[in-house]
Scaffold this active site. Structure first.
Site, short mmCIF file in Angstrom:
data_model
loop_
_atom_site.label_atom_id
_atom_site.label_comp_id
_atom_site.label_asym_id
_atom_site.label_seq_id
_atom_site.Cartn_x
_atom_site.Cartn_y
_atom_site.Cartn_z
N CYS A 34 1.00 -1.21 0.13
CA CYS A 34 -0.22 -0.22 0.11
C CYS A 34 0.90 1.26 0.19
CB CYS A 34 -1.03 0.02 0.92
SG CYS A 34 -0.93 1.41 2.27
N CYS A 73 1.19 3.41 3.03
CA CYS A 73 1.98 2.80 3.85
C CYS A 73 3.20 2.81 3.79
CB CYS A 73 1.54 1.43 4.34
SG CYS A 73 -0.09 0.82 4.67
N ARG A 94 33.98 0.53 23.86
CA ARG A 94 34.60 1.70 23.02
C ARG A 94 35.72 1.05 22.31
NH1 ARG A 94 35.73 6.95 24.80
NH2 ARG A 94 34.43 7.52 23.25
N TRP A 146 34.37 4.58 13.62
CA TRP A 146 33.40 5.78 13.31
C TRP A 146 34.23 7.05 13.08
CZ3 TRP A 146 28.68 5.33 11.49
CH2 TRP A 146 27.91 4.62 12.24
N GLU A 163 26.64 -8.26 13.54
CA GLU A 163 25.06 -7.29 13.58
C GLU A 163 25.20 -6.18 13.20
OE1 GLU A 163 23.80 -7.88 17.94
OE2 GLU A 163 22.46 -6.00 17.19
N TRP A 173 24.46 13.53 19.00
CA TRP A 173 25.65 14.33 18.98
C TRP A 173 25.80 15.35 17.85
CZ3 TRP A 173 30.32 14.92 16.29
CH2 TRP A 173 31.39 15.03 17.07
P1 FAD Z 1 30.79 5.79 19.12
O1 FAD Z 1 29.33 5.57 18.82
O2 FAD Z 1 31.89 4.70 18.73
O3 FAD Z 1 31.42 7.10 18.40
C1 FAD Z 1 32.88 7.41 18.59
C2 FAD Z 1 32.93 8.98 18.84
O4 FAD Z 1 32.45 9.55 17.85
C3 FAD Z 1 32.14 9.67 20.20
O5 FAD Z 1 32.97 9.40 21.10
C4 FAD Z 1 31.98 10.88 19.49
O6 FAD Z 1 33.23 11.79 19.95
C5 FAD Z 1 31.76 10.84 18.26
N1 FAD Z 1 30.31 10.80 17.75
C6 FAD Z 1 29.39 10.38 18.41
N2 FAD Z 1 28.32 10.38 17.70
C7 FAD Z 1 28.57 11.14 16.46
C8 FAD Z 1 28.09 11.36 15.12
N3 FAD Z 1 26.68 11.32 15.24
N4 FAD Z 1 28.69 12.12 14.29
C9 FAD Z 1 29.91 12.15 14.29
N5 FAD Z 1 30.62 11.91 15.41
C10 FAD Z 1 30.01 11.30 16.59
N6 FAD Z 1 27.37 -1.66 18.16
C11 FAD Z 1 26.20 -2.27 18.61
O7 FAD Z 1 25.93 -2.56 19.58
N7 FAD Z 1 25.30 -2.53 17.59
C12 FAD Z 1 25.25 -2.09 16.22
O8 FAD Z 1 24.31 -2.36 15.44
C13 FAD Z 1 26.25 -1.31 16.03
N8 FAD Z 1 26.55 -0.80 14.54
C14 FAD Z 1 27.88 -0.31 14.48
C15 FAD Z 1 27.90 0.22 13.02
C16 FAD Z 1 29.06 0.69 12.52
C17 FAD Z 1 29.34 0.86 11.08
C18 FAD Z 1 30.03 0.86 13.46
C19 FAD Z 1 31.37 1.44 13.18
C20 FAD Z 1 29.82 0.73 15.04
C21 FAD Z 1 28.69 -0.02 15.31
N9 FAD Z 1 28.29 -0.30 16.63
C22 FAD Z 1 27.24 -1.04 17.08
C23 FAD Z 1 29.48 0.10 17.80
C24 FAD Z 1 28.84 1.36 18.38
O9 FAD Z 1 28.14 2.11 17.54
C25 FAD Z 1 30.13 2.21 19.01
O10 FAD Z 1 30.99 2.57 18.27
C26 FAD Z 1 30.55 1.62 20.24
O11 FAD Z 1 29.60 0.95 20.92
C27 FAD Z 1 31.63 2.38 21.00
O12 FAD Z 1 30.98 3.51 21.30
P2 FAD Z 1 31.42 4.86 21.73
O13 FAD Z 1 30.86 5.36 23.20
O14 FAD Z 1 32.88 4.84 21.77
O15 FAD Z 1 31.05 5.86 20.72
#
Ligand code: FAD
Length: 515
Positions: free
Chosen positions: A42, A45, A376, A383, A419, A471
């Site tokens: 749909c 939807c 982390r 990222w 995942e 962020w």
């Molecule tokens: P992170 O999310 O790793 O971010 C690192 C740093 O980037 C932050 O400390 C901040 O300084 C900066 N930052 C934060 N947000 C943003 C933003 N929006 N834009 C720019 N900079 C920013 N984990 C899971 O459990 N499930 C998942 O499905 C999953 N998918 C992921 C997919 C990808 C491609 C990647 C690279 C990682 C994924 N992870 C997932 C891991 C998760 O996203 C984090 O990287 C991990 O938990 C470590 O978190 P962190 O606190 O170091 O911050």
């Protein structure tokens, strides 16, 4: 598999209902449930699904009190479900109160628009008129009074009471109450502007405004950039002593020293560190790629694209960029249909031994340190690396999707968290084509990262020391945040882009802790 064919996937944080699970989810649920009955064929939807997904992200914190589900009525296996609930048109949204009985058909939303705010208000209206038994996780939503506030701390074991003063038509107080539902040590109540004794006692003149109230009658106004939901919720979630339920309180860096096997490296949260980027390269090239024995077909294309963007855009020390460039020209010259990891590694390590090219062995996390070894680190580095690369490409590149395609295929083919790779691939498949310029590539990665942050807020993998937030938060970039005329939070994308281009720019990267 049937659920995957519909308009939503598990990445959307929506409960996917099927014939098998519908009873166990809807009947006797401790949370109220919102269910969208749709048909994947749909058009309405399909057009509505981004709004529903945005709604789920918007009220993610409310889950224990009210959760969102969807069921694809076009799927033959679900035909009975949609018949039982007497659904005839799509999409239909129904509200199921907590502890629903098997014969309950749900309360339909009479009219609803493609608008997150409108839907959220409708949900609040339904929740507020929820009879007994009330969903146990849902805090009281009715306005409070001077009398209740006077005895509040006698019956509630919390550190902070936040009072949101507003007029009767405003939803902000109830929204913030639910946004704080999963946080300990704080309670939120709304106070109407007609509650004269409290308004006078606190000298409130602005509606909405938020005050913190303490035992003994002390109070102070909550300082925010803008008097709106997003700003209140963010500020309240970060008050001293306020922690997400079930998470340990943050500790001092003094204590962190004993948590990790590495010595803790003090760092500036507002900066990017080259040590994290080099650690990420080390782990990616020597460990993660090392899980492959040969690269061929798509994996080979992916490897070449990845090394190529690194060679072009990695803003590293000359010794590191020399190595990446050398590795890249070698790789692009390989014309065979396969390369073994051994050959790749041999080239890498040979290069790393020459005097003017190297990649330090081992990891040395700084801005990506975690309070525990399992928090982390590498994913944080991935990222950070790709944000830096999109920002470099913004000034040096020409193909808007070059870096993002390389990232997508790297994550898809090699990223160890499978995942994560699945979720990321879903997002990329859905929206990567919207990237048509270099600045939108920078913004795309930022906004997708925030979607991931939203999904992971409160998850087991979240480091309590570094909570997942949208962020950059207001205290990092105030100008990035704004509200629309209707009071909804919005990003000022021009400011966000400006912020990202500065934050991830090569000349701001700190070189502390490098070997
Ligand atoms: P992170 O999310 O790793 O971010 C690192 C740093 O980037 C932050 O400390 C901040 O300084 C900066 N930052 C934060 N947000 C943003 C933003 N929006 N834009 C720019 N900079 C920013 N984990 C899971 O459990 N499930 C998942 O499905 C999953 N998918 C992921 C997919 C990808 C491609 C990647 C690279 C990682 C994924 N992870 C997932 C891991 C998760 O996203 C984090 O990287 C991990 O938990 C470590 O978190 P962190 O606190 O170091 O911050």
């Amino acid at each position: 598999p049937s659920a995957e064919a519909g308009l939503y996937t598990a990445s959307d944080q929506i409960v996917l209902l099927t014939q098998e699970n519908v009873e166990s989810i809807l009947i006797n649920s401790t949370a109220a449930m919102i269910v969208e009955f749709y048909a994947s064929w749909c058009g309405h939807c399909v057009a509505f699904s981004p709004t529903y997904k945005a709604l789920v992200r918007d009220i993610k914190e409310w889950k224990p009190a009210v959760d969102l589900a969807a069921v694809d009525c076009a799927d033959q296996e679900n035909r009975e479900v949609c018949k039982t609930y007497k659904v005839r048109g799509y999409p239909t949204i129904k509200f199921f109160h907590a502890y629903s009985k098997p014969d309950y058909e749900g309360l339909p939303f009479r009219e609803f628009s493609r608008n997150v705010q409108d839907l959220r208000h409708k949900i609040l209206d339904k929740l507020e008129t929820h009879g007994e038994p009330w969903p146990p996780a849902c805090p009281p939503l009715e306005p409070t009074s001077q009398m209740e506030v006077d005895v509040f701390f006698e019956t509630n074991d919390v550190k902070h009471l936040a009072l949101i003063f507003e007029d009767a038509t405003s939803y902000v107080g109830r929204e913030v109450t639910l946004d704080l539902l999963q946080f300990d040590s704080i309670a939120v109540r709304r106070v109407l502007n007609t509650e004269e004794s409290l308004v006078t006692k606190l000298g409130v003149t602005e509606f909405p405004s938020c005050y913190l109230y303490y035992p003994g009658g002390n109070f102070t106004r909550l300082r925010v950039d803008i008097e709106a939901r997003a700003f209140y919720s963010y500020a309240l979630q970060r008050l001293p002593g306020v922690v997400r339920s079930g998470k340990p309180p943050p500790v001092s860096t003094e204590l962190l020293k004993n948590n990790t096997e590495d010595p803790w490296r003090p760092f500036d949260k507002f900066r990017v560190y080259m040590a994290d980027l080099e650690s990420t390269l080390h782990y990616s090239l020597r460990v993660e790629l090392g899980a492959q024995s040969v690269f061929q077909g798509r994996a080979l294309t992916s490897l070449k694209a990845y090394i190529s963007v690194l060679a072009k855009y990695f803003p590293g020390r000359p010794i590191v960029t020399n190595l990446l460039k050398d590795l890249n020209s070698w790789l692009q010259k390989q014309t065979g249909d396969r390369i073994s990891y051994e050959a790749f590694k041999e080239k890498l390590e040979n290069d790393a031994q020459s005097p003017n090219s190297t990649l330090p062995d081992g990891v040395r996390w700084v801005g990506c340190q975690g309070s525990q070894p399992h928090f982390r680190r590498y994913p944080c580095g991935v990222w950070t690396l790709f944000h830096v690369l999109t920002v470099q490409a913004n000034s040096k590149g020409s193909d808007p999707q070059e870096v993002l395609r390389a990232m997508r295929s790297y994550v898809h083919n090699f990223f160890g968290c499978r995942e994560c790779a699945g979720h990321f691939e879903n997002m990329a498949a859905e929206t990567l084509e919207q990237v048509t310029s270099l600045p939108t590539a920078v913004l795309w990665l930022w906004s997708r990262h925030n979607v991931v942050n939203n999904r992971l807020a409160g998850a087991l993998s979240e480091d309590p020391q570094f909570p997942k937030i949208q962020w950059p938060p207001p205290d990092m970039c105030s100008a990035c945040h704004a509200v629309k005329d209707n009071g909804e939070h919005t990003w000022n994308l021009t400011e966000v882009l400006k912020f990202l281009l500065t934050y991830f720019s090569s000349d701001r990267i700190l070189t502390d802790y490098l070997e």
